[in-house]
Scaffold this motif. Structure first.
Motif, short mmCIF file in Angstrom:
data_model
loop_
_atom_site.label_atom_id
_atom_site.label_comp_id
_atom_site.label_asym_id
_atom_site.label_seq_id
_atom_site.Cartn_x
_atom_site.Cartn_y
_atom_site.Cartn_z
N LEU A 133 -4.19 2.54 -10.69
CA LEU A 133 -3.88 2.44 -9.27
C LEU A 133 -5.15 2.62 -8.44
O LEU A 133 -5.32 1.99 -7.39
CB LEU A 133 -2.85 3.50 -8.88
N ASN A 172 -6.76 8.19 -5.28
CA ASN A 172 -6.14 6.88 -5.10
C ASN A 172 -5.68 6.69 -3.66
O ASN A 172 -5.87 5.63 -3.06
CB ASN A 172 -4.95 6.73 -6.05
N VAL A 219 2.40 1.76 -3.50
CA VAL A 219 1.41 2.24 -4.48
C VAL A 219 1.04 3.69 -4.19
O VAL A 219 0.92 4.53 -5.10
CB VAL A 219 0.16 1.34 -4.49
N TYR A 232 0.83 -1.20 0.00
CA TYR A 232 0.00 0.00 0.00
C TYR A 232 0.87 1.26 0.00
O TYR A 232 0.58 2.24 -0.69
CB TYR A 232 -0.93 0.01 1.22
#
Length: 799
Positions: free
Chosen positions: A690, A299, A22, A19
Motif C-alpha cells: 500500500l 502509508n 486504501v 485514497y
C-alpha cells in the motif's frame, strides 16, 4: 467551525474514494494487528499478578553438581520447604506441590483427571485462589482432604453442594471434599482442577533433600528480602552438617535458587507444572506491532501528500480568505482524526472476527471485553491519538505552511527533501518486510528440521497408554492380549516417555580408570521397550528374561543386581568405547552390569545436547505402554485397543495419545512463533505494498508533464512504465541490502538457543529479495502502466 471542518473532511473522503479506501484499509490492518498483539502481550505480562502477595512469593529451584556435571531442576525434595521455614526468619510460609493424573470415581462415574495438584496447608496463605465454599485455613490441614474447581463441582455433583461428599481417588483412597474454589485464571502458572492435601501422600511423612519430585513455593515476610535470603540459602547448603546429610562427596554440591513468582513465566528457563512463555517473543511481537503501526501511518502520510496535489484550489481560497496556518493545520489533522476513528471502529470489529483464529494460533483465551476496563480503554484512546498525530501531522504541517504566492505561481509542489523523506520511509517499510520474510523462512526451516530430524527412535505410529499400579499385577497378560491383533507390531513399557526424560539419578564407576561419579538420565523399562521404540543397539545385547533373576530381593537385597544399557554419550563419559563398556559393573543404588550400548537418541528438546542416559530393567516403575501399530487401519486398531482395555482394565476410562503429539508439544512455542511471524510478515508486506501504491500515485501526479513530454518525443508506454517501476525497485533493493545483516544477526541469535539447528543458507536472502521485488513490481505496475497510457495532449494541457 468544527462542524465545518468535519463536513469538509467527510466531503473530501467521499470525493477521493480510492485514497480513502486504501487509507482506511491500511490503518485498519495496522490498528487491528496492534490490538491483537497488545491483548497477547498484556495477557503474558499479567501472569500471576492476581495473587495479592505476588511480590513476596518465590519458587525454589534446585542446582547440583555430581562428578563435575552441573544440573538444574524445577523440582526439589520434600525437606526444602519445612527446613527453610525453620531455619530462615524471612520465610513466613511454604507449600510443596505435586501435579498428578488421578482416576476419580463417584457413584459409578469414572473420570481421568490430569490436573490434580497436591499442596501443603499453607497454600492458601501464599496464593490468592478464591474459595467459593470451605475455609482456606483448614481446607488442606488434614490427610485425604480435596478441593475442586467450580466447573468440576458441576461436573461431578450438578447443583448439589459438594462439601462433605466423598470421592474415590487413585488407589481406592477416599477423599472428602473440603471446599470449592473458583476456576483457576488462565494467566496462572499453577492450573489445576483438584487440590488435595499434601499430607495425603506417603512422602509427606519424611523429609529428604533428594528424590526431587516437588515444586516448592515460599512466602517471604517482606518484599525485597529475596536477595538476602538467596545468599543465606547458599551459605547454609555449604555447611558440613547439610553436606553430610545430603551425602555429598568432595567437589559435589547441592544448592537452591529463588525465583520471584512474577518472573517465572517469562524469564525462567525451567518449566513448572505448565509451559513457560518467553520474554524474547513478547519483545519481538511488541516490536512487530509498533513497526506495523508505523508502516500504516507512513502509508497514510504518503497517500495524503499524493492526494493533496489536487487540493491547490481549496488551499488557495482558504488562504486568500485569511485562514491562518494553525486553522489549516487543525482542519487537515481533523481529517486524519476522522479517518483514524473510522479505522479504529473497523479494527475493533475485525479484531472480534479474527480473535478466535488468533486464540487458536497463540493457544490463549483472549477476549476483547478487556477493552472495557479503565487501563486498556485508556491505552486504546492513547493509540487513537498517536495514530492520528503520526499519520496526519506531516501532511497537515506541509499543507498549512505552503506560501500562497508560490502556489498561485506554480501550483502545488513538494520540495525534493520531502520526496527524499517519502522514499526513505518506503525503504524503511521494505527493510521491515524483507527482515520478516527472512526470519519467517529461517524459523520455518528450523521447524521443518525439528519435524524431520532422525531422533534415534521411532515416534511414528506409536500409541501411548497409561499404566497404573493395579495393572502391574496383570502386566504381561495385558501386553500379550494387545499383541494378539496382527495390526499391533510390538508393545513395550517404560516409566519415562522417550520424548522427554526427566528421571535423574547418580551413577558410579570404578573399573580401573579411576572412580567416576556422574549424574545421568534414567529410563526404567521392561524387556520390549528398546525393540518397540526401534532404538539401535551398537554393542552388547538387549535385556532378556534371565536378567530378572539377578534382581534378587531376598536377604535384604544383598545379592540384588541391575541390568543396565547405556547410550554412547554415557559410555564415553565413563571413559569407555561401546565395546569396552559391555560387561562392566557400575553402581546405582545397587550394582549392575552394562549389557549393551545404544546409539545416541534424542530424549529431550533439540534445544539441549544429548546427555548421558541409562536404561535399566525394572517393570515395577513402568507407567506407560508404547504400542507400535502398523498404521494400515488406525481407527480399527484403536477400537481393538479399546476393546482389550475394557476387558482388562475396566476400572478406568480408555485414554490414549500418539507419541509424535508429545514430541510436537516440546516445540509449541516455536510453532506458534512461526505461525505468528508468517501472519504478521504477510501483514507488513501488504502494508508495504500500500505504501508503494501511495508513492506511485504521488509520483504519477508529480511527473505528469515529464511523462507527457516523453511520449511526445516518442517514448513507448512500456519504456515509461519500466522507467517509473525502476525507481521503486531501486528502493526495494536498497532495503534488502539493509535488511540482510540485521536478519542474519537476529536469526543467528535465535538459532543459538538450539543445540541442533539448520545453517542459514545464502539463497534465503536471495529468495527474500526476489519476493520483495516481485511484490513491489506488482504493487506499482498498475500505476505505472496507467500513467504510461495517458494521452499526452491531456496531460500537457492540464499542466
Amino acid at each position: 467551525m468544527i462542524k465545518s471542518y468535519l463536513q469538509i473532511a467527510w466531503r473530501n473522503l467521499r470525493k477521493n474514494k480510492l485514497y480513502t479506501f486504501v487509507n482506511i484499509i491500511g490503518l485498519t490492518i495496522g490498528i487491528s494487528s496492534c490490538l491483537l498483539i497488545g491483548l497477547y502481550i498484556g495477557h503474558e505480562l499479567s501472569y500471576d499478578r492476581f495473587n495479592e502477595r505476588s511480590d513476596r512469593i518465590a519458587r525454589v529451584t534446585m542446582e547440583y553438581s555430581v562428578g563435575g556435571v552441573v544440573s538444574k531442576a524445577t523440582t526439589t525434595g520434600t525437606k526444602v520447604g519445612p527446613q527453610f521455614k525453620r531455619i530462615f526468619p524471612a520465610v513466613e510460609e511454604f507449600s510443596r506441590t505435586l501435579m498428578m493424573t488421578r482416576i476419580i470415581s463417584y457413584q459409578g462415574n469414572i473420570f481421568t483427571e490430569k490436573k490434580f495438584l497436591y499442596a501443603d496447608s499453607g497454600f492458601f496463605r501464599i496464593f490468592s485462589f478464591k474459595l467459593l465454599a470451605g475455609d482456606p485455613a483448614t481446607a488442606l490441614n488434614a490427610p485425604d482432604h480435596v478441593l475442586m474447581s467450580s466447573s468440576m463441582a458441576k461436573k461431578y455433583f450438578g447443583n448439589d453442594n459438594p462439601v462433605g461428599k466423598v470421592l474415590q481417588v487413585a488407589n481406592n483412597n477416599s477423599m472428602t471434599v473440603s471446599g470449592v474454589f473458583q476456576d483457576v485464571p488462565d494467566n496462572s502458572q499453577l492450573r489445576f482442577d483438584f487440590l488435595g492435601s499434601f499430607s495425603s501422600l506417603d512422602v509427606a511423612a519424611t523429609e529428604e533433600w533428594w528424590t526431587a519430585n516437588y515444586i516448592t513455593y515460599l512466602l517471604l515476610r517482606e518484599p525485597g528480602q529475596l536477595e538476602k535470603l538467596h545468599r543465606q540459602v547458599a551459605d547454609y547448603m555449604k555447611t558440613p552438617e547439610v553436606r553430610r546429610e545430603a551425602r555429598l562427596d568432595a567437589g559435589d554440591y547441592l544448592t537452591y535458587q529463588l525465583e520471584p513468582l512474577l518472573r517465572v513465566h517469562l524469564h525462567s528457563s525451567l518449566e513448572g507444572w505448565s509451559p513457560n512463555g518467553n520474554i524474547t517473543y513478547v519483545y519481538t511481537l511488541g516490536i512487530i506491532a509498533v513497526l506495523i503501526l508505523i508502516i500504516a501511518c507512513v502509508n497514510y502520510t504518503n497517500l495524503a501528500t499524493a492526494q493533496s496535489a489536487g487540493r491547490t484550489g481549496e488551499i488557495s481560497v482558504r488562504k486568500v480568505l485569511g485562514a491562518r496556518p494553525a486553522q489549516l493545520f487543525g482542519q487537515y489533522l481533523g481529517e486524519s482524526a476522522l479517518l483514524t476513528a473510522i479505522a479504529l471502529l473497523l479494527a475493533v470489529g475485525a479484531g472480534m472476527l479474527l480473535l478466535p483464529v488468533f486464540n487458536q494460533l497463540s493457544d490463549k483465551s483472549l477476549s476483547l471485553s478487556v477493552l472495557t476496563q479503565p487501563l486498556p480503554l485508556l491505552c486504546l484512546v492513547i493509540l487513537y491519538i498517536l495514530v492520528s498525530l503520526l499519520a496526519g501531522a506531516y501532511p497537515a504541517f506541509v499543507l498549512s505552511h505552503i506560501k500562497l504566492v508560490n502556489m498561485l505561481k506554480s501550483g502545488f509542489r513538494f520540495s525534493s527533501s520531502g520526496n527524499g523523506l517519502r522514499k526513505s520511509l518506503i525503504i524503511f517499510q521494505f527493510v521491515i518486510s524483507v527482515f520478516l520474510i527472512i526470519s519467517t523462512i529461517v524459523i520455518l526451516q528450523q521447524l521443518s528440521f525439528i519435524q524431520n530430524r532422525k531422533l534415534g527412535y521411532d515416534k511414528e505410529h506409536i500409541v501411548v497408554l497409561p499404566v497404573d499400579w493395579r495393572m502391574h499385577r496383570d502386566y504381561e497378560e495385558i501386553k500379550k492380549a494387545i499383541t494378539l491383533d496382527p495390526r499391533i507390531i510390538r508393545v513395550g513399557g517404560a516409566n519415562q516417555n522417550p520424548v522427554f526424560v526427566q528421571w535423574t539419578d547418580g551413577l558410579q564407576s570404578d573399573q580401573g580408570n579411576g572412580k567416576k561419579n556422574m549424574t545421568i538420565k534414567c529410563i526404567p523399562s521392561d524387556l520390549d521397550f528398546i525393540k518397540a521404540m526401534g532404538i539401535q543397539i551398537i554393542a552388547g545385547t538387549d535385556f532378556t528374561r534371565s536378567d530378572f533373576y539377578k534382581m534378587d530381593t531376598t536377604d535384604h537385597g544383598k545379592n540384588f543386581r541391575y541390568s543396565f544399557i547405556l547410550n554412547e554419550t554415557a559410555a564415553k563419559a565413563l571413559g569407555w568405547k561401546p565395546d569396552e563398556a559391555v560387561g562392566k559393573t557400575v553402581q546405582k543404588e545397587a550394582p549392575g552390569v552394562v549389557k549393551a550400548v545404544v546409539k545416541d537418541f534424542h530424549f529431550a528438546s533439540l534445544h539441549e545436547p544429548i546427555s548421558p542416559l541409562m536404561i535399566f530393567l525394572d517393570t515395577q516403575w513402568v507407567s506407560q505402554l508404547f504400542v507400535k501399530i502398523s498404521g494400515n487401519d488406525i481407527p480399527g486398531t484403536l477400537n481393538y485397543l479399546q476393546k482389550v482395555w475394557k476387558e482388562r482394565v475396566p476400572y478406568r476410562p480408555f485414554e490414549y495419545h500418539f507419541l509424535d503429539e508429545d514430541y510436537n508439544a516440546l516445540y509449541k512455542v516455536e510453532t506458534r512463533t512461526g505461525q505468528l511471524f508468517s501472519i504478521f510478515s504477510s501483514t507488513a508486506i501488504v502494508l508495504a505494498c500500500l505504501g508503494l501504491f501511495a508513492l506511485a500515485a504521488y509520483t504519477t501526479v508529480q511527473r505528469t508533464r515529464e511523462i507527457g513530454i516523453r511520449k511526445v518525443l516518442g517514448a513507448t508506454p512500456a519504456g515509461i512504465a519500466g522507467l517509473l517501476s525502476a525507481d521503486f525497485l531501486k528502493l526495494v533493493v536498497i532495503a534488502a541490502f539493509i535488511a540482510f545483516p540485521v536478519a542474519w544477526w537476529a536469526m543467528h541469535q535465535w538459532l543459538d538457543d538450539f543445540a541442533y539447528r539448520v545453517n542459514i543458507q545464502w539463497w534465503v536472502f536471495l529468495a527474500a529479495a526476489l519476493l520483495a521485488l516481485l511484490i513491489a513490481l506488482v504493487s506499482v505496475s498498475s500505476q505505472a502502466i496507467r500513467a504510461a497510457l495517458v494521452n499526452p495532449v491531456k496531460s500537457l494541457r492540464s499542466e
